[in-house]
Design an enzyme around this catalytic site. Structure first.
Site, PDB file in Angstrom:
ATOM      1  N   ARG A  63       0.835  -1.337  -0.136  1.00  0.00           N
ATOM      2  CA  ARG A  63      -0.305   0.023  -0.019  1.00  0.00           C
ATOM      3  C   ARG A  63       0.920   1.320   0.061  1.00  0.00           C
ATOM      4  O   ARG A  63       0.496   2.341  -0.579  1.00  0.00           O
ATOM      5  CB  ARG A  63      -1.002   0.088   1.223  1.00  0.00           C
ATOM      6  N   GLU A 147       3.170 -23.408   6.566  1.00  0.00           N
ATOM      7  CA  GLU A 147       3.754 -23.572   7.548  1.00  0.00           C
ATOM      8  C   GLU A 147       3.468 -22.465   8.571  1.00  0.00           C
ATOM      9  O   GLU A 147       3.340 -22.760   9.772  1.00  0.00           O
ATOM     10  CB  GLU A 147       5.121 -24.101   7.593  1.00  0.00           C
ATOM     11  N   ILE A 154       6.913 -23.338  14.995  1.00  0.00           N
ATOM     12  CA  ILE A 154       7.078 -24.455  15.288  1.00  0.00           C
ATOM     13  C   ILE A 154       6.753 -25.429  13.959  1.00  0.00           C
ATOM     14  O   ILE A 154       5.764 -25.111  13.166  1.00  0.00           O
ATOM     15  CB  ILE A 154       6.136 -24.869  16.317  1.00  0.00           C
ATOM     16  N   LYS A 223      -6.279 -22.353  13.396  1.00  0.00           N
ATOM     17  CA  LYS A 223      -5.349 -23.198  13.131  1.00  0.00           C
ATOM     18  C   LYS A 223      -5.560 -24.874  13.696  1.00  0.00           C
ATOM     19  O   LYS A 223      -4.922 -25.616  13.024  1.00  0.00           O
ATOM     20  CB  LYS A 223      -3.923 -22.715  14.370  1.00  0.00           C
ATOM     21  N   GLY A 320       5.803 -13.284  16.051  1.00  0.00           N
ATOM     22  CA  GLY A 320       7.251 -12.420  15.961  1.00  0.00           C
ATOM     23  C   GLY A 320       7.380 -12.318  14.312  1.00  0.00           C
ATOM     24  O   GLY A 320       6.973 -13.287  13.478  1.00  0.00           O
TER      25      GLY A 320
END
Length: 453
Positions: A63, A147, A154, A223, A320
């Site tokens: 953007r 993933e 993980i 998830k 993160g």
């Protein structure tokens, strides 16, 4: 200042078919996108060695083009139009890290239609539109890798698809939302109530200004639907996940659980039963000595029970920029290895059994069998036996009974741990118990998950 996104890229057909650079187009350059670019540049030699060829970001849709230019520099073409990335003739794989479920669906489907592999960290997109996206990818013979959409750092998707490929998966259970785990850790460690712990999570950046997706369990349900599809080969069934968040959880129950030797975690549970599959996201008591109970702060963990490998556990950061980038780039490495290989075999798509007549059903809430914790406010300590008698009348097996430790301003509380019982039976028992004169307030109930082999 910007390279033209179409004219300046070297046509792929002019390069050698094997070992040429994998050329990546990215949609979105926010937290995850910028982290992905940094890690690609910083670790480019190691990544190329593991992938068997270089991986290069060649075009980004953003953007704010000025901000994007400050991140990627002059070597990457920029565009304000994500469709230009999706349709670009010189892009092998599109990385979608913009988020959302509407426009992102269109971009991803357009990329697939143009024969491009897709890597995404967008769990909401896949939970809602995954069946359509994976079907389109199979038709085009391209891979969709995700993933980073499940448990951030993980590699649980790879573990289920590859490391545990020989196994029949019995159940998967995990702490798969870092925000709620941070809140629950603060409630236990510092004795905070939910509102105070949430405010602290927001102040530290662990929770959004509107944290609804996290605290209501929706993010974890997204998830869990992906985990279940990988574990059991079933279609994505997000709409059938039984979801309970932590907004109604009281600090009193966190303390009472601790008294009984348990800790409360928001768990996503997918368990295969003879009559179907349990799909549940809910706060649950876990034994304090269990490995899952030691997962604190914003960390995530997933435990898998399978027939050959037994119990395995996977632990890592639940949020993160570069942590998510690690998973995104791992998917890019998988895609880079696809030359001459059927994409659907190398990076399998979900939902391969969606048209099968024996597809696993999702069990209704009332049919799920688990142990339970009850906290029953009573008018007098002497009424503890009346509580257990009422539960026995309703065919609820009682495993342990205790009185909660005295607390200022809190009347007597009977704490009960049951044996396994159908949720429907427990609901009826709690309803009957609630109507008794000896009960002085709302009966609190939570599941108990032992997570045993």
């Amino acid at each position: 200042m910007y390279r033209d996104p179409v004219e300046s890229l070297e046509p792929l057909h002019s390069r050698p078919a094997l070992n040429r650079t994998l050329r990546v187009g990215m949609i979105g350059i926010g937290t995850v996108g910028s982290g992905t670019f940094r890690v690609l540049v910083r670790n480019q030699a190691d990544i190329a060695a593991r992938a068997g060829r270089a991986i290069e970001l060649v075009i980004v849709a953003a953007r704010n083009l000025a901000r994007a230019a400050g991140i990627v520099g002059e070597g990457v073409a920029l565009t304000a139009d994500p469709m230009q990335v999706a349709a670009h003739p010189d892009v092998d794989v599109v990385v979608e890290v913009a988020g959302g479920t509407g426009p992102a669906r269109d971009w991803v489907l357009a990329a697939i239609a143009h024969g491009k592999h897709v890597v995404t960290a967008n769990k909401a997109l896949l939970a809602v539109h995954g069946a359509e996206i994976f079907a389109a990818a199979r038709k085009q013979g391209v891979a969709v890798a995700y993933e980073g959409a499940v448990a951030v750092s993980i590699p649980i998707v790879k573990a289920l698809r590859e490391g545990l490929a020989a196994n029949r998966i019995e159940w998967v259970a995990g702490i798969i939302n870092g925000t709620t785990n941070f809140i629950l850790s603060k409630m236990r460690d510092e004795g905070l109530d939910f509102a105070a712990a949430l405010a602290q999570a927001q102040a530290l950046g662990y929770a959004e200004a509107d944290p609804s997706f996290d605290i209501e369990g929706i993010d974890a349900a997204h998830k869990l639907s992906l985990l279940a599809a990988n574990a059991f080969g079933m279609p994505l069934r997000f709409a059938d996940v039984q979801v309970e968040g932590i907004t109604a959880l009281q600090g009193l129950d966190v303390a009472c659980a601790e008294q009984l030797g348990y800790r409360i975690k928001l768990l996503g549970v997918a368990r295969r039963q003879a009559s179907g599959v349990e799909l549940r996201v809910q706060p649950a008591l876990v034994p304090a000595t269990h490995l899952m109970a030691q997962v604190n702060g914003s960390m995530n963990a997933v435990m898998v029970k399978s027939d050959a490998a037994g119990l395995t556990m996977y632990y890592g950061a639940g949020a993160g920029s570069e942590q998510t980038a690690s998973a995104v780039i791992a998917d890019l490495v998988d895609v880079a290895r696809l030359d001459g290989v059927n994409a659907a075999q190398h990076v399998p798509h979900l939902g391969v059994h969606e048209h099968a007549t024996n597809a696993l059903a999702v069990l209704p809430r009332a049919a799920v069998h688990t142990s339970h914790y009850l906290r029953v406010p009573v008018r007098a300590v002497s009424q503890i036996q009346a509580v257990t008698a009422r539960l026995a009348e309703q065919k609820v097996p009682v495993r342990q009974v205790a009185l909660a430790a005295e607390r200022p301003g809190v009347g007597p509380q009977v704490l009960v741990l049951t044996g396994p019982v159908a949720q429907g039976t427990l609901d009826l028992a709690v309803h009957a118990l609630q109507a008794r004169s000896e009960v002085a307030g709302v009966v609190a109930t939570l599941c108990v998950e032992l997570l045993e082999g």
